[in-house]
Write a protein that holds these residues in place. Structure first.
Motif, PDB file in Angstrom:
ATOM      1  N   THR A 121      -2.090   1.106 -18.331  1.00  0.00           N
ATOM      2  CA  THR A 121      -2.616   0.657 -17.043  1.00  0.00           C
ATOM      3  C   THR A 121      -1.460   0.129 -16.199  1.00  0.00           C
ATOM      4  OG1 THR A 121      -4.708   0.061 -18.084  1.00  0.00           O
ATOM      5  CG2 THR A 121      -4.217  -0.932 -15.925  1.00  0.00           C
ATOM      6  N   HIS A 167     -16.804  -2.750 -16.713  1.00  0.00           N
ATOM      7  CA  HIS A 167     -16.173  -1.936 -15.685  1.00  0.00           C
ATOM      8  C   HIS A 167     -15.035  -1.179 -16.344  1.00  0.00           C
ATOM      9  CE1 HIS A 167     -14.021  -5.759 -15.743  1.00  0.00           C
ATOM     10  NE2 HIS A 167     -12.959  -5.139 -15.273  1.00  0.00           N
ATOM     11  N   HIS A 169     -11.764  -0.934 -15.623  1.00  0.00           N
ATOM     12  CA  HIS A 169     -10.375  -1.382 -15.564  1.00  0.00           C
ATOM     13  C   HIS A 169      -9.708  -1.154 -16.923  1.00  0.00           C
ATOM     14  CE1 HIS A 169     -10.561  -4.504 -12.024  1.00  0.00           C
ATOM     15  NE2 HIS A 169     -10.632  -3.249 -11.625  1.00  0.00           N
ATOM     16  N   GLU A 205     -19.038   2.695  -9.243  1.00  0.00           N
ATOM     17  CA  GLU A 205     -17.666   2.628  -9.756  1.00  0.00           C
ATOM     18  C   GLU A 205     -17.056   4.014  -9.880  1.00  0.00           C
ATOM     19  OE1 GLU A 205     -14.920   0.266 -12.930  1.00  0.00           O
ATOM     20  OE2 GLU A 205     -16.970   0.685 -13.558  1.00  0.00           O
ATOM     21  N   MET A 209     -13.652   5.291  -7.982  1.00  0.00           N
ATOM     22  CA  MET A 209     -12.500   5.812  -8.714  1.00  0.00           C
ATOM     23  C   MET A 209     -12.038   7.161  -8.181  1.00  0.00           C
ATOM     24  SD  MET A 209     -13.356   4.802 -12.643  1.00  0.00           S
ATOM     25  CE  MET A 209     -11.906   5.669 -13.266  1.00  0.00           C
ATOM     26  N   LEU A 212      -9.296   5.672  -4.901  1.00  0.00           N
ATOM     27  CA  LEU A 212      -9.012   4.257  -5.089  1.00  0.00           C
ATOM     28  C   LEU A 212      -8.347   3.629  -3.867  1.00  0.00           C
ATOM     29  CD1 LEU A 212      -7.664   4.120  -8.762  1.00  0.00           C
ATOM     30  CD2 LEU A 212      -9.860   3.259  -7.921  1.00  0.00           C
ATOM     31  N   GLN A 216      -7.218  -1.663  -5.775  1.00  0.00           N
ATOM     32  CA  GLN A 216      -7.795  -1.264  -7.052  1.00  0.00           C
ATOM     33  C   GLN A 216      -6.791  -0.564  -7.961  1.00  0.00           C
ATOM     34  OE1 GLN A 216     -10.784   1.208  -5.120  1.00  0.00           O
ATOM     35  NE2 GLN A 216     -12.411  -0.186  -5.811  1.00  0.00           N
ATOM     36  N   TYR A 220      -6.686   0.515 -12.679  1.00  0.00           N
ATOM     37  CA  TYR A 220      -7.358   1.714 -13.172  1.00  0.00           C
ATOM     38  C   TYR A 220      -6.349   2.758 -13.655  1.00  0.00           C
ATOM     39  CZ  TYR A 220     -11.967   0.429 -11.245  1.00  0.00           C
ATOM     40  OH  TYR A 220     -13.163  -0.177 -10.980  1.00  0.00           O
ATOM     41  N   ALA A 222      -7.127   6.077 -13.275  1.00  0.00           N
ATOM     42  CA  ALA A 222      -8.039   7.105 -12.757  1.00  0.00           C
ATOM     43  C   ALA A 222      -7.586   8.516 -13.120  1.00  0.00           C
ATOM     44  CB  ALA A 222      -8.172   6.959 -11.241  1.00  0.00           C
TER      45      ALA A 222
END
Length: 367
Positions: A121, A167, A169, A205, A209, A212, A216, A220, A222
Motif C-alpha cells: 500500500t 473497507h 484500504h 466503495e 476505487m 480515486l 484516497q 488503496y 486499486a
C-alpha cells in the motif's frame, strides 16, 4: 490505474441476505450533519431490538494476524498528547459460522488481510522505506496467517463462503479470489485460495476505487483489482442481515463505502470496524490515554475517530455514534462498550503514552 470492472458491473452484481431498511435515506435527511447525527442515534436504537431477535451465529473465533506501527495523529486524531509519534495496532480476523434455515453451514471471514501484500500500500510502503530493518523487527510482529488460522480451526479454504472488510484500504485480494490474467509480481497466473468465496463490499466503495481522489490514493491498491473478475464481489447498497445474529450495516465517513460488521452473541451485541482503534474512543471520558478525556470534555466530542483519511469526517463521527448506540456494554468493564476495533490499539514499550486503558483482544462466542 482503474480496476477492470465498469460502473455497470457494480450495479449489476447480485445481492445477498435480507435488506435492512432502517438505515436507508441518511443522505436525504433535511439539515446538516447535526440532523443526521440525531437520525443515526435514533435509527441505531430502533435496530437494536430487531437485530437481537434474529438469533445468534453458531460461533465467532478471533485470530491475530499482525501488529504494526501506526501514526498517533491518525489513530487518536487530534486528542492525544502522547509524545510518541507512533502507536501500535493489532489487525485481527473474525471467523463467523452459522447455519441457514435449510441446514447449510456458512463461513464468513471478517478482515482476512493478506498482510504480506498489504505492505505494498503506498502509504505503508513509503513508511517502511524510511524505517531501518532492525527497527522494523521491533515494531512489527506477524502472529499467524489467514490460512494457518483456518487450518487450526479445521476450516478448509473451499468451505469459506464470504470475505468481508470494513473497507478496502491496504487490501490486495488477488491471492484470495484469483485473477483473470497472469500477475508478474506474483509469478504468473493466480489460482484463488478461496475458490467459492465472494467479497461483500459496498457499491459506493467499488465505484470510488474506479476513479480515486488524491486523498484516497495513499491507502488503496486499486491497481491490484484490475484483473479480478467482477463476479468475485457481492456489492451491497446499504445494510443486510447475512444470517442469525450476523449483519453488515453502512457506516460512511472513513471511506464513502465504509461498512460495519454487527454480531449478536452470548454477551450481547457487538460492532466491529476501523472507525476507532480502541473501545475507549467511544467513551473517552473513561480513558487514561494522555489527552483523550480532556479533549472530549473541552470540545464536547463523545467519540475519538481513527482519522487517517478524511473523506467525510462529520459522517464518520455520526457513524461511530451509531455504532456506540447499537452495541451493549462490556461484561468485563461496563465503562466500555462491545465495540471491537478491526485494528485495535496495543501497548508497546516502543510507543510511550499509547497503552490502552482497556482492550477486548477477542470476541468469544459459541452457541
Amino acid at each position: 490505474m482503474r480496476p477492470g470492472w465498469r460502473e455497470s458491473d457494480v450495479t449489476d452484481m447480485p445481492m445477498i441476505g435480507t435488506h435492512i431498511d432502517t438505515f436507508d435515506g441518511m443522505e436525504r435527511v433535511p439539515g446538516g450533519p447535526g440532523a443526521r447525527l440525531r437520525w443515526a442515534r435514533t435509527r441505531a436504537t430502533d435496530f437494536r431490538a430487531a437485530f437481537a431477535s434474529t438469533g445468534t451465529p453458531d460461533s465467532v473465533d478471533t485470530c491475530e494476524l499482525v501488529t504494526l506501527p501506526y501514526p498517533t495523529k491518525f489513530g487518536l486524531f487530534r486528542a492525544s498528547t502522547a509524545v510518541a509519534p507512533f502507536l501500535s495496532i493489532t489487525n485481527r480476523m473474525l471467523v463467523i459460522r452459522w447455519r441457514e434455515s435449510d441446514g447449510r453451514q456458512r463461513v464468513l471471514l471478517f478482515e482476512p488481510s493478506d498482510f504480506e501484500l498489504g505492505r505494498k500500500t503506498p502509504y505503508f510502503a513509503a513508511l517502511g522505506a524510511r524505517v531501518p530493518s532492525p527497527l522494523q523487527s521491533l515494531v512489527l510482529k506477524e502472529h499467524s496467517t489467514v490460512l494457518d488460522h483456518l487450518s487450526r480451526l479445521g476450516i478448509a479454504p473451499e468451505d469459506v463462503d464470504y470475505l468481508l472488510f470494513d473497507h478496502l484500504h491496504t487490501q490486495d485480494l488477488r491471492r484470495w479470489v484469483g485473477t483473470t490474467a497472469p500477475q508478474e509480481d506474483l509469478g504468473g497466473g493466480v489460482t484463488p485460495r478461496f475458490p467459492n468465496a465472494r467479497v461483500i463490499v459496498q457499491s459506493d466503495e467499488l465505484a470510488a476505487m474506479a476513479d480515486l481522489h488524491p486523498l484516497q490514493q495513499p491507502w488503496y491498491q486499486a491497481g491490484t483489482f484490475k484483473d479480478i473478475r467482477p463476479d468475485a464481489f457481492l456489492a451491497l447498497t446499504g445494510g443486510r442481515i447475512l444470517g442469525p445474529g450476523v449483519a453488515v450495516i453502512p457506516t460512511p465517513g472513513h471511506v464513502f463505502g465504509n461498512q460495519t460488521l454487527v454480531l449478536n452473541t452470548s454477551t450481547g451485541i457487538w460492532a466491529s470496524s476501523e472507525n476507532a482503534i480502541a473501545a475507549e474512543c467511544l467513551t473517552p471520558e473513561h480513558s487514561r490515554l494522555p489527552g483523550l478525556a480532556r479533549w472530549a470534555r473541552t470540545w464536547q466530542q463523545e467519540v475519538i475517530l481513527n482519522a487517517n483519511s478524511l473523506e467525510n469526517t462529520a459522517e464518520q463521527y455520526n457513524s461511530l455514534v451509531l455504532e456506540k448506540t447499537l452495541v451493549d456494554r462490556s461484561q468485563v468493564d461496563e465503562r466500555f462498550l462491545q465495540f471491537f476495533p478491526s485494528s485495535e490499539l496495543t501497548a508497546a514499550w516502543t510507543h510511550p503514552g499509547t497503552a490502552p486503558t482497556f482492550s477486548h483482544r477477542a470476541i468469544h462466542h459459541r452457541r
